[in-house]
Write a protein that holds these residues in place. Structure first.
Motif, PDB file in Angstrom:
ATOM      1  N   ASP A  75       0.807  -1.227   0.000  1.00 12.64           N
ATOM      2  CA  ASP A  75       0.000   0.000   0.000  1.00 12.64           C
ATOM      3  C   ASP A  75       0.842   1.282   0.000  1.00 12.64           C
ATOM      4  O   ASP A  75       0.670   2.151   0.841  1.00 12.64           O
ATOM      5  CB  ASP A  75      -0.954   0.001   1.206  1.00 12.64           C
ATOM      6  CG  ASP A  75      -1.944  -1.148   1.144  1.00 12.64           C
ATOM      7  OD1 ASP A  75      -3.073  -0.952   0.698  1.00 12.64           O
ATOM      8  OD2 ASP A  75      -1.564  -2.278   1.520  1.00 12.64           O
ATOM      9  N   ASP A 111      -2.142  -1.596  -4.398  1.00  8.30           N
ATOM     10  CA  ASP A 111      -2.343  -0.193  -4.062  1.00  8.30           C
ATOM     11  C   ASP A 111      -1.002   0.548  -4.049  1.00  8.30           C
ATOM     12  O   ASP A 111      -0.704   1.315  -3.138  1.00  8.30           O
ATOM     13  CB  ASP A 111      -3.095  -0.020  -2.727  1.00  8.30           C
ATOM     14  CG  ASP A 111      -4.580  -0.326  -2.864  1.00  8.30           C
ATOM     15  OD1 ASP A 111      -5.015  -0.671  -3.978  1.00  8.30           O
ATOM     16  OD2 ASP A 111      -5.305  -0.202  -1.865  1.00  8.30           O
ATOM     17  N   ASN A 142      -7.018  -2.632  -5.108  1.00  6.53           N
ATOM     18  CA  ASN A 142      -8.293  -2.071  -5.576  1.00  6.53           C
ATOM     19  C   ASN A 142      -8.175  -0.603  -5.989  1.00  6.53           C
ATOM     20  O   ASN A 142      -9.133  -0.022  -6.488  1.00  6.53           O
ATOM     21  CB  ASN A 142      -9.372  -2.216  -4.502  1.00  6.53           C
ATOM     22  CG  ASN A 142      -8.956  -1.619  -3.180  1.00  6.53           C
ATOM     23  OD1 ASN A 142      -7.886  -1.924  -2.679  1.00  6.53           O
ATOM     24  ND2 ASN A 142      -9.785  -0.757  -2.616  1.00  6.53           N
ATOM     25  N   HIS A 143      -6.992   0.025  -5.765  1.00  6.31           N
ATOM     26  CA  HIS A 143      -6.845   1.436  -6.132  1.00  6.31           C
ATOM     27  C   HIS A 143      -5.886   1.658  -7.296  1.00  6.31           C
ATOM     28  O   HIS A 143      -5.726   2.787  -7.743  1.00  6.31           O
ATOM     29  CB  HIS A 143      -6.331   2.249  -4.942  1.00  6.31           C
ATOM     30  CG  HIS A 143      -7.363   2.487  -3.894  1.00  6.31           C
ATOM     31  ND1 HIS A 143      -8.555   3.114  -4.156  1.00  6.31           N
ATOM     32  CD2 HIS A 143      -7.384   2.176  -2.582  1.00  6.31           C
ATOM     33  CE1 HIS A 143      -9.272   3.191  -3.048  1.00  6.31           C
ATOM     34  NE2 HIS A 143      -8.586   2.620  -2.076  1.00  6.31           N
ATOM     35  N   HIS A 240      -3.575  -8.670  -2.617  1.00  8.05           N
ATOM     36  CA  HIS A 240      -3.866  -7.407  -1.938  1.00  8.05           C
ATOM     37  C   HIS A 240      -4.857  -7.554  -0.781  1.00  8.05           C
ATOM     38  O   HIS A 240      -4.585  -7.141   0.338  1.00  8.05           O
ATOM     39  CB  HIS A 240      -4.392  -6.375  -2.942  1.00  8.05           C
ATOM     40  CG  HIS A 240      -4.665  -5.052  -2.314  1.00  8.05           C
ATOM     41  ND1 HIS A 240      -3.675  -4.278  -1.747  1.00  8.05           N
ATOM     42  CD2 HIS A 240      -5.825  -4.365  -2.122  1.00  8.05           C
ATOM     43  CE1 HIS A 240      -4.207  -3.170  -1.250  1.00  8.05           C
ATOM     44  NE2 HIS A 240      -5.510  -3.203  -1.455  1.00  8.05           N
ATOM     45  N   HIS A 293      -3.755  -4.008   2.100  1.00  9.69           N
ATOM     46  CA  HIS A 293      -5.102  -3.417   2.017  1.00  9.69           C
ATOM     47  C   HIS A 293      -5.558  -2.680   3.276  1.00  9.69           C
ATOM     48  O   HIS A 293      -5.978  -1.542   3.193  1.00  9.69           O
ATOM     49  CB  HIS A 293      -6.132  -4.466   1.604  1.00  9.69           C
ATOM     50  CG  HIS A 293      -7.512  -3.922   1.401  1.00  9.69           C
ATOM     51  ND1 HIS A 293      -7.772  -2.861   0.554  1.00  9.69           N
ATOM     52  CD2 HIS A 293      -8.714  -4.271   1.939  1.00  9.69           C
ATOM     53  CE1 HIS A 293      -9.077  -2.602   0.573  1.00  9.69           C
ATOM     54  NE2 HIS A 293      -9.662  -3.420   1.401  1.00  9.69           N
TER      55      HIS A 293
HETATM   56 FE   LIG Z   1      -6.698  -1.561  -0.875  1.00  6.71          FE
END
Ligand SMILES: [Fe+2]
Length: 362
Positions: A75, A111, A142-143, A240, A293
């Motif tokens: 991240d 991320d 997810n980003h 992730h 995450h």
């Molecule tokens: Fe995430």
């Protein structure tokens, strides 16, 4: 008359200058923040009936009689529109972590960027990673390609293109019919034999690992088993989002133990909702699963003989958590020695890296 003409010339010059600057500025804004880079749309459908070919799997060499060190960056979450000093701070932190742990491989559990403005930050991150001259293997979070599904300036396909162009990158986009693109496998080789297999799994935007991903995982594990004297290779999974088993493992502990393990237990353990991947992984030689995450979580729990690790968040800020008491910053490293995997959390000192005023970058 000549005076008027001189003034006129100066006026025209100034107007031209302003228009040129405006044109350059608007063009830059358009190409950096508004234009969508779609990337190559390579269709590569996978089927269980496909012939497995071990030579298509990328390898990393482990020196004989020497531990193999994996440094995981979780991240990192850089964004084009951030203060450049934050980028510089994170870059220095990563340099420190690489120097401290001397990794043989750098993994990134997703991320790496966040927000829709990801073009400059991802390009910059790949440049930093290449500068270490150490192989690296990222998965998507997810980003990475936008705050809404594939809404970023650099689309998922374009992010794949950028990672595939990285000089020391081991990233290879996987089949296009698995639900997400960033699935691939690596073998760590020692003395011509498979020492460990690493499954880099794309947990996707929609909180689930698909049935096709699980089937593809098993197909790879079985193919590698055949090439490994009919024994599943000892394996690790990097992804992730945490599997549901993270929460099962955590909530099966007494409350006192939970708070001891996770000081910031108010942070969610939720992630992927898919329930079949853990069982498949456990049955195919996986001893360690590593996720990111949830920035406030950092612990390892053993669940049904598999070590489940919430990797330490990398980068100056915890992110969307504004709780000042939380300073989770550093990186988790994995020291692979024989059958054993030692897990170390390397924290960085906030004061050492927090850059508050411009400095010259070496
Ligand atoms: Fe995430």
């Amino acid at each position: 008359m000549s005076n008027i003409s001189k003034k006129k010339r100066i006026f025209i010059f100034c107007i031209s200058l302003v228009l040129s600057f405006a044109f350059i500025a608007l063009t830059s804004i358009y190409f950096l923040f508004l234009h969508r880079y779609k990337g190559r749309n390579i269709v590569n459908s996978w089927s269980e009936t496909d012939q497995f070919d071990i030579t298509t799997i990328a390898t990393v060499e482990k020196q004989k009689d020497k531990d193999f060190v994996i440094l995981n960056l979780a991240d990192v979450q850089i964004c084009d529109l951030e203060n450049p000093l934050i980028h510089l701070t994170i870059k220095r932190e990563i340099e420190y972590l690489v120097q401290k742990t001397q990794p043989d491989l750098i993994t990134l559990t997703g991320d790496q960027t966040w927000s829709n403005e990801n073009l400059i930050s991802l390009t910059e991150l790949i440049r930093w990673l290449d500068s270490f001259k150490i192989p690296y293997a990222p998965v998507f979070g997810n980003h990475d390609y936008g705050n809404e599904k594939d809404s970023a300036v650099a689309s998922q396909n374009y992010c794949c293109d950028l990672y595939e162009r990285g000089k020391y990158s081991l990233f290879k986009r996987g089949p296009t019919n698995l639900g997400a693109l960033g699935n691939y496998v690596l073998n760590i080789m020692e003395d011509g034999k498979i020492y460990k297999t690493l499954y880099m799994i794309d947990s996707g935007f929609e909180d689930k690992i698909t049935d096709m991903q699980i089937a593809w995982f098993k197909w790879n594990a079985d193919g590698i088993k055949t090439a490994n004297n009919d024994v599943y290779s000892q394996s690790m999974v990097f992804l992730h989002k945490p599997l549901p088993e993270y929460a099962h493992a955590y909530y099966s502990l007494p409350y006192s133990q939970r708070t001891e393990i996770n000081k910031y237990h108010h942070y969610s353990l939720s992630g992927s909702t898919q329930n079949g991947f853990f069982t498949a992984a456990k049955g195919a030689g996986v001893t360690n699963i590593v996720c990111g995450h949830q920035h406030g979580n950092n612990f390892t729990l053993q669940y049904e003989d598999v070590n489940l690790t919430f990797a330490l968040k990398t980068g100056e800020l915890v992110g969307y958590y504004s709780d000042e008491e939380v300073y989770m910053n550093g990186a988790t490293s994995f020291i692979l020695s024989g059958d054993h995997v030692e897990i170390i959390n390397n924290f960085v000192d906030r004061e050492q890296f927090h850059i508050t005023k411009p400095i010259n970058e070496e």
